[in-house]
Design an enzyme around this catalytic site. Structure first.
Site, short mmCIF file in Angstrom:
data_model
loop_
_atom_site.label_atom_id
_atom_site.label_comp_id
_atom_site.label_asym_id
_atom_site.label_seq_id
_atom_site.Cartn_x
_atom_site.Cartn_y
_atom_site.Cartn_z
CB ILE A 156 67.94 23.82 38.10
CG1 ILE A 156 67.48 22.94 36.92
CG2 ILE A 156 68.01 25.25 37.70
CD1 ILE A 156 66.11 23.32 36.39
CG ASP A 157 67.63 19.82 43.47
OD1 ASP A 157 68.32 18.80 43.35
OD2 ASP A 157 66.62 19.89 44.16
CE LYS A 158 65.48 13.76 39.68
NZ LYS A 158 64.29 13.37 40.47
#
Length: 465
Positions: free
Chosen positions: A326-328
């Site tokens: 996932i993106d942060k």
């Protein structure tokens, strides 16, 4: 992606429940008529309450079930056994046996749930298509050096659009003049504004926060990125997950089995009502409506939370995942930069923070705002800078108490001819390796400190993961 969360609207719900309410009213009338023993004659034809009740119940069945019957008959003609085929056969046999009221009740149940599903999907479509409202209805275009306000539909590829601070960008395009920070959350989900300079791409629906931009149009209308996102989610809702075919596969074997059981029930009991009861009890109402409702509601719920699901099949795959990438920023974090550490070289940390905050005082950059906010929390006095100058996408320079100060990226410091020592470089690489954004502060033509900035983690992130 931003979107407005739909608000519960009783009037809208009532519209979708009109058909079930009407069916329910007919069933109530049919029930009362069948319990009444009155009768009257028209010529030689005798009409009883039971007959009228059966006719009213029959009206309820066809009012609420004609679409399902049509689909079921079409599936039979196409040599397919589906849930709708089962429902059509069960209700038809029930009607032929004279069980009008039970048939109407089954149709009522399916109509209620079907209407609630339609209501949920309608609210979802409205919440998703509201993204298109982020695109302004008018725009300023530049023609022969003069600005002219036109309707968004009049803009053509190649037109130069002028966007001022605080305005939303009306088209996809490339910056040909100006510098600004643009909030691209509707497109990327990233809440932190992105610096835009000449040559950078911008998107319709995003917010121009700080500077004036001139944009050469590359895409308009349905071809813009935000329009494609909306259509992607809409098409995802219409696609079938493999699990939604379970009902039809199950019915292929279940229908013949139930028909055999119903026939056996009639043979052993001699009562047609017993056989009809078997069919109605086995009628797979839940199969017909549960899975599509769950998939559609899931896609819409995730879309409102800025997560795009391409289709129902991906929900099924998600249950088999071992690793989630996932993106942060903005996903597990708040998307709000905060100061995590101040490292000084030959100067007090509070003094370094004061000088840096003073130099950044008139900067509109999100990182500058984070530094100033932190300084205020530390009760650091922020003075007035002299000779303030912001360099697009690089940093700022200013005089603080007569001293030349540079605050910005590593390349900004190097371009000014300031050497970065091995010690400072090691600290810089360490902080970058920790996923932090590093701002250099140079004083007296040498690096006097480093400010590490990070994105604050959401309180619910740990429990969510």
């Amino acid at each position: 992606m931003e979107s407005k969360k739909p608000v519960f609207n009783f009037r809208e719900l009532l519209v979708f429940l009109i058909a079930p309410l009407l069916i329910g009213l007919l069933i109530l009338i049919a029930f009362l008529l069948t319990r009444d023993s009155f009768e009257f004659s028209i010529g030689s034809f005798k009409i009883t309450g039971s007959l009228l009740g059966s006719l009213v119940a029959l009206m309820a069945v066809f009012l609420g079930g004609w679409q399902r019957f049509y689909t079921g008959i079409t599936d039979v003609l196409n040599k397919k056994i589906t849930v709708n085929v089962f429902v059509t056969i069960a209700i038809s046999i029930s009607l032929l046996s004279g069980e009008f009221l039970p048939s109407a009740i089954i149709i009522l149940i399916m109509a209620i749930v079907g209407s609630l599903e339609a209501y949920t999907l309608d609210r979802t479509r409205k919440s998703i298509t509201s993204l298109l409202d982020l695109t302004p209805k008018t725009a300023n275009i530049k023609i022969d050096g003069e600005e002219k306000t036109v309707n968004i539909s009049e803009i053509k590829i190649g037109d130069v659009v002028v966007v001022r601070p605080g305005e939303r960008i009306p088209v996809d395009g490339v910056v040909i003049e100006g510098y600004s920070s643009v909030n691209q959350a509707p497109i990327t989900g990233e809440p932190l504004p992105v610096d835009k300079i000449i040559g950078d791409e911008v998107f319709a629906g995003t917010l121009n926060e700080t500077g004036r931009l001139e944009i050469k149009t590359t895409k308009v209308g349905e071809d813009t990125t935000i329009a494609k996102i909306v259509h992607l989610v809409e098409s995802a809702q219409e696609s079938k997950a493999p699990i939604q075919n379970i009902a039809d596969r199950f019915t292929t074997y279940f229908l013949p089995t139930v028909l055999v059981i119903a026939i056996l029930a009639f043979i052993f009991t001699g009562n047609i009502k017993t056989a009809v009861a078997v069919l109605l009890v086995a009628c797979p109402c839940a199969f017909a409506i549960a899975t599509p409702s769950a998939v559609s509601a899931g896609i819409s719920n995730m879309a409102r939370k800025a997560v795009l699901i391409k289709g129902g099949i991906y929900f099924e795959i998600a249950g088999k995942m071992d690793i989630l990438v996932i993106d942060k920023t903005g996903t597990v974090t708040l998307g709000k930069p905060v100061i995590s550490e101040i490292i000084s070289f030959g100067i007090e940390k509070d003094e370094l923070l004061r000088i840096c905050a003073t130099a950044e005082k008139y900067s509109e950059h999100p990182l500058a705002k984070a530094i100033i906010s932190y300084a205020k929390k530390q009760n650091i006095k922020i003075d007035e800078p002299d000779d303030f100058k912001a360099t697009a996408g690089m940093g700022v320079s200013a005089k603080v108490n007569g001293k030349n100060v540079l605050v910005g990226k590593e390349s900004f410091i190097k371009d000014a001819g300031i050497e970065i020592s091995d010690n400072v470089k090691n600290v810089y690489l360490k902080k970058v390796g920790e996923g932090k954004t590093v701002v250099f502060v140079a004083l007296y033509n040498k690096v006097s400190g480093i400010i590490a900035i990070e994105d604050e983690i959401k309180p619910e992130t740990v429990s969510a993961i």
